[in-house]
Structure formats: structure tokens, C-alpha cells
Motif scaffolding. Sequence first.
Motif, PDB file in Angstrom:
ATOM      1  N   LYS A 142       0.862  -1.183   0.000  1.00 11.24           N
ATOM      2  CA  LYS A 142       0.000   0.000   0.000  1.00 11.24           C
ATOM      3  C   LYS A 142       0.892   1.224   0.000  1.00 11.24           C
ATOM      4  O   LYS A 142       1.920   1.243   0.679  1.00 11.24           O
ATOM      5  CB  LYS A 142      -0.908  -0.006   1.232  1.00 11.24           C
ATOM      6  CG  LYS A 142      -2.042   0.991   1.203  1.00 11.24           C
ATOM      7  CD  LYS A 142      -2.978   0.774   2.391  1.00 11.24           C
ATOM      8  CE  LYS A 142      -4.129   1.749   2.371  1.00 11.24           C
ATOM      9  NZ  LYS A 142      -5.055   1.542   3.518  1.00 11.24           N
ATOM     10  N   ASP A 143       0.535   2.233  -0.772  1.00  9.51           N
ATOM     11  CA  ASP A 143       1.403   3.412  -0.856  1.00  9.51           C
ATOM     12  C   ASP A 143       0.793   4.656  -0.220  1.00  9.51           C
ATOM     13  O   ASP A 143       1.353   5.739  -0.295  1.00  9.51           O
ATOM     14  CB  ASP A 143       1.774   3.715  -2.307  1.00  9.51           C
ATOM     15  CG  ASP A 143       0.570   4.077  -3.165  1.00  9.51           C
ATOM     16  OD1 ASP A 143      -0.562   4.094  -2.635  1.00  9.51           O
ATOM     17  OD2 ASP A 143       0.765   4.326  -4.368  1.00  9.51           O
ATOM     18  N   LYS A 144      -0.350   4.496   0.472  1.00  9.87           N
ATOM     19  CA  LYS A 144      -0.967   5.648   1.120  1.00  9.87           C
ATOM     20  C   LYS A 144      -1.770   5.175   2.321  1.00  9.87           C
ATOM     21  O   LYS A 144      -2.501   4.201   2.252  1.00  9.87           O
ATOM     22  CB  LYS A 144      -1.870   6.389   0.138  1.00  9.87           C
ATOM     23  CG  LYS A 144      -2.594   7.584   0.741  1.00  9.87           C
ATOM     24  CD  LYS A 144      -3.494   8.245  -0.293  1.00  9.87           C
ATOM     25  CE  LYS A 144      -4.284   9.391   0.320  1.00  9.87           C
ATOM     26  NZ  LYS A 144      -5.186  10.034  -0.646  1.00  9.87           N
ATOM     27  N   ILE A 156       3.007  -2.491   6.548  1.00  7.80           N
ATOM     28  CA  ILE A 156       3.399  -2.477   5.138  1.00  7.80           C
ATOM     29  C   ILE A 156       4.123  -3.778   4.819  1.00  7.80           C
ATOM     30  O   ILE A 156       5.065  -4.163   5.527  1.00  7.80           O
ATOM     31  CB  ILE A 156       4.329  -1.289   4.827  1.00  7.80           C
ATOM     32  CG1 ILE A 156       3.664   0.035   5.218  1.00  7.80           C
ATOM     33  CG2 ILE A 156       4.730  -1.290   3.354  1.00  7.80           C
ATOM     34  CD1 ILE A 156       4.596   1.225   5.171  1.00  7.80           C
ATOM     35  N   TYR A 206       6.191  10.738   4.889  1.00  2.60           N
ATOM     36  CA  TYR A 206       6.375   9.589   4.004  1.00  2.60           C
ATOM     37  C   TYR A 206       7.539   8.740   4.487  1.00  2.60           C
ATOM     38  O   TYR A 206       8.389   9.176   5.272  1.00  2.60           O
ATOM     39  CB  TYR A 206       6.575  10.024   2.551  1.00  2.60           C
ATOM     40  CG  TYR A 206       7.679  11.021   2.309  1.00  2.60           C
ATOM     41  CD1 TYR A 206       9.003  10.613   2.122  1.00  2.60           C
ATOM     42  CD2 TYR A 206       7.400  12.381   2.236  1.00  2.60           C
ATOM     43  CE1 TYR A 206      10.006  11.522   1.896  1.00  2.60           C
ATOM     44  CE2 TYR A 206       8.403  13.310   2.013  1.00  2.60           C
ATOM     45  CZ  TYR A 206       9.709  12.872   1.837  1.00  2.60           C
ATOM     46  OH  TYR A 206      10.707  13.774   1.613  1.00  2.60           O
ATOM     47  N   VAL A 218       5.901   5.374   0.669  1.00  2.00           N
ATOM     48  CA  VAL A 218       4.584   5.283   1.294  1.00  2.00           C
ATOM     49  C   VAL A 218       4.268   6.645   1.909  1.00  2.00           C
ATOM     50  O   VAL A 218       5.070   7.181   2.676  1.00  2.00           O
ATOM     51  CB  VAL A 218       4.548   4.196   2.389  1.00  2.00           C
ATOM     52  CG1 VAL A 218       3.224   4.248   3.145  1.00  2.00           C
ATOM     53  CG2 VAL A 218       4.751   2.827   1.778  1.00  2.00           C
TER      54      VAL A 218
END
Length: 653
Positions: A142-144, A156, A206, A218
Motif C-alpha cells: 500500500k502506498d498511502k 506495510i 512519508y 509510502v
Amino acid sequence: MKRFFYLISGVVLLYLFLVGTLLMSSCSKDSDSELIETILKEVPSQKESTLSVSDTAIVFEAEGGEQTFTISCNSDWHIIGSNDWCRVNAVSGRGDQTITVSVSVYDGLREDRNRNLLIGSGDKMYLLNVTQKSKEAILLSKDKFNVSTKGGTISITVKSNIDYEVAIPEEFESWIALAPESRAVTTKHYDFTISENKDIEIRMGYIVFSGNSLSDTVYVYQAPASRLILTQDTCYVSYEGEEITVELQTNINYDVRIEPSSVSWIKQMNTRSLRTDRLHFSITENESRDTREAVIIVKDENGELSDTLCVRQYGRGLVVSGRVYVAGIEGDTVVVQVKGDVECEVSIPTDFQSWLIPIRTSSVASRAVAPKSYRFAVLANEDSDSEGREGYIVFSGNSLTDTVYVTQTLDFTETVSGVKLEMVYVKGGTFSMGATSEQGDDAYDREYPVHSVTLSDYYIGKFEVTQGVWEKVMGTTIGQQRDKVDATWSLYGVGSNYPMYYVNWNEAVAFCEKLSQLTGKKYALPTEAQWEYAARGGNKSKGYKYSGSNTIGNVAWYYNNTGNYTYPVGTKQSNELGIYDMSGNVWEWCNDWYDSYSSDAQTDPTGPETGSSRVLRGGSWSSYAGGCRVSYRSSYYPSYCNYYYGFRVVLLP
């Protein structure tokens, strides 16, 4: 002939070997099988053919692309082995030709992939190996992430075929941290803890995963702390009435509540043309001489946030604060507030000028309608035989006159471990106890019959016992008292000048015993009769329904004006004796066992000898107005405490 047979047999066997290799390395289609048969059929007729290939292997990066090789041949040739990701621009031909190999993009993260192309003509054949490297990548699950204001943990999962590092930029390290229990090296699973966001703005941070010139990021977005703030806490309005506007700073949905007792003279204005970050109210004319007060609560629709606006509207008189002040025998300072937009003359009769001394007048506040203060020193009464004295001060202006009375009594201040406990002298007398006529239809059966009670002199606490005094005497904080009951319960006002609560009757008695030991005096909980006599104003009583007023908002913190928590003691008006908060804020334990009243006249009653519950008086911040009346009675088990049970003390002379 036999020699020719051996030659043909050898060629066939070699073709079968190479075709087997091709089939094992690449799943051939039916067309490939047909081509193999064609080549085998043509072997006898093309045994003299010549064939050479410029390359034996071609290597592609993961991105794919095109490369070429050259076939040199004097006859027909064929190519087999292409598929959906590895294609050639010609599968057969004659003579020399340059062949283009096209390879698609490879997103795989495991091993490289291979394809063998078989090039044949007559009894000649070549294998061309096509290899495509796997992609170097760092793939994140997942990046957010969107995180609540209170923070939490985000997880993550990382897939990668390279060595990489995890980095949190320095500017985010204060609120994003790699959780200690993460075992990223072996499991490639990372947990990050996000601390609470106490700022009113959303914040973004991030986390960077990088290696071999590759990186992936992320992004973490955290919701801001809820905000609901009125830009002013008090608004003064002239007696003529007017419209007022109050700025509101908020990022949440909210409700506006006006206490029911004030809805007849203050109303919220709702209009599409006005901005939603401003609250608008219409105030009607005040036809009385006295200042009136309304509390407006702005509350979070879905949470516990709230803020309070106090609207004070002047009456037609000059003085906007109380008209009766009580000073201690050791001397004191009296502060009288007068309308800010009126120039006043102040006069003190000659008889009182020896002990009532004007100090100075404060400057007028930024709004002309805000009150200005007049300060007076009340000198110590050095007459040892005196039980007190009374004087008055006259204010006049704009054809108006108001008189303020100052009474100097035998009040004193007890100092315990550096903390002050102020005590008010109550001159004994006879009064009617119970639901007297001013209580009206609000009274309950348990407040009857009204009966005559005579009391001796005593002292009573000017304020409810505060958290600061309790901690000095008993050594425990409000939080520790709460934890004795249930650590998950909330605190409803914390500070040295807030009333103590989470105290049962037994603990209140223990406090009195400890205070007596520290001071050498006899402190106790008030009897129910002592409590009611003091709440009514003692021998200075004006017969109010609540302690100090018939308008509850002037003297009490109660359900309709608190926002569901306690307030610092002494922030409302006092009663006739200069005692504060005997209506509202916290319930107060009395010494008596609870029982029904008797109609008999009594002198210094102490209540029944036995019982199951102890008396509670005065109501609290969570009580409706009826529970804050001076005659209202309640009771509970002596071992029970709650977030609105407190007390005050008495001292017997």
C-alpha cells in the motif's frame, strides 16, 4: 546407400534432440510441431544446404524491446519457438535475412525467463537462446495511509528482489517510527507507529524504501486534532438589546445550545447571507435593573469538544456585579464592576471612610460596553469585641444611582501546607428548613414538612474543597482518586482551583480528621441543617430559590451551562454570606444519615443516629435546575463516590 541411410538417421536424431530441448524450454504450439515435420521432410532434399546464424544468445532487460540477428542460408529456412512474449518478424524464408526479435515488458520479481528459438534448413540447425532479466523492484502492499488524529499502527508488506533500506526523513521522525517488534529482514513486514496529532492542521509524511538505485514511497496522511474555539468567552450587551456576532474557529460539525432559562431573551440568528464561521444572536431589551446572564454552549456533534460563551446583559442599573460584598475581619479587597459606558461618581459616607478606602479605577476595556472595575480596600477590624461591621458605597451617573453594601465579618483563612482554605463566619439564628414558598412546584415530598431550626454560630468553607487543598492534606491527586473507582472513567475538570470529586463520604470524613490534626482545630462535614442555613444566606437571607439568586445561571454551574464538566470554584456570584457554589458544580456530602423530616422544632440537629445512606446537597454540573435548589435533598451510600460528588467543611467555634 547404407552410408546415406546413416547420414539421414543421424540428422533425424540430432533434430529430435534439439526439438526435445526446445519443447522442454518452451511450451511449443501445434504450429511448431508442423514446422518440425516440414524440416524433417526437407532433410533429404536439402542435405547440401548451408546455414549460419550471427548470434547464439540474445539478452533483454525487463523493459523488453527489439534486437536483431542475421541468418545466412543458400536455401529455405524455418524458425520455431516464438510465443506471446518473444516474437520474430519472420518464421520462414529463403536466403540471407536479418531477423528482428521483439520481447514484451516483464514485471516478474522472481527468476529470469528464457525462450529457445530453433533455426533449421536441410540438415543444418541452430539454437538461439533468448533471455529476459527479471525486473529489479520494490513493491509495497500500500502506498498511502490515512491515520486518525489519535495515531495508531500502520503495516506495510514489501516484495523485492534486491537489497533495500527503509528511511523515515528527519522531519517526520517525531511522529512516525518503525515499531520495535517489526522483523523486516526475515519477514519483509514492517509496522510503523504513528503518534497523536495535536495540531489543528492535517499533516503528511512519508517513508522511503530504497536500494540499487530504485525506491518506492509510502505516504502517511494524519487527520488534524479536532478544533472548536470561540474567539471570546464573554460578551457584554447593553440593556437596550442588540445583535451580536461571535467568531468561531472550528474544523468539525457543531451544535449551538442556549440554556432553556434564557431562550426568551436570546436567540440564534440563522441566515444564508452570513458566514458559517460566525455565530449571530439577537438580544432583546432587559427591562429590569439587574444584569442577566446566558450561557451558550457550542458542542461537537459527534464528540466531547465544546466551548462556552457567556452573554451578560446589563440591567437599567449602574452596578453590574453583586451589590453585597463580604470581607474578612483581617481585611480584604472589594472589586465592584460598573457599566463601562457610563461616567460614575463614587461616594463613601463619612462613617465608613476610616475603613473603606478607594484604590483605583481600571481602564475601560476595548469595547466601551464592557464593565470597568472600582477597587476598594477594606481595612482590618482591630476591635476584638466586634462581631463585624457594615458600610456602603454609592455610585451615580446618567441619572442613575446604585448602592453597594460591604459587610466585614469574622471570616478567616486557614493555611495548610501553603494552601489557603477560606472560612466564612455564619452567625447563628432560627430559620424555616424545607420546601418554603419560594421553592414553588419544584419541591418534592422529601423536602416536607417545613420545620423550624435554630443553629449556633459556626464557620463554613467559602468554597468547595479544591483539588489543591485535597492533595496537600490527603496526598492523592484527582486522577488517583478516579483510579480507585475505575481507571477508564473520565476526568471532568482538573486543576488546583477546581472542586475535588471522586470522593465518598468516608473519605470526606477522613479529610476532616486529617485537617483537624494538621491545624489543631475541629473540622467536620456540615450537618444538613448547617448546610441549608448557609446556602440560604444565614441571617442575611433574601429568600432566594437557589443559593444567592432566583436566577440559577448567576450563581450555579449546572446541566444547561457547563458543557459537561466542573468549573473552578468561585467563578459564579456568591450568596448573601459570600459563599460560592452552594448551588451546582459538585454535590456536597453532609454529615447526617438520611431520613424523612419531622415537623418538630429543633436546635442544632445532627440527624438520625443510624441509616443506610448519607445526605447530599446542592446539585452539580450534571444536575437540572430543580436539583440545585437550596431545599432539594438527595442521598447515597457512604462508600460510594462519583464524578460529581464533593464536599465543603465546617469549623465549630
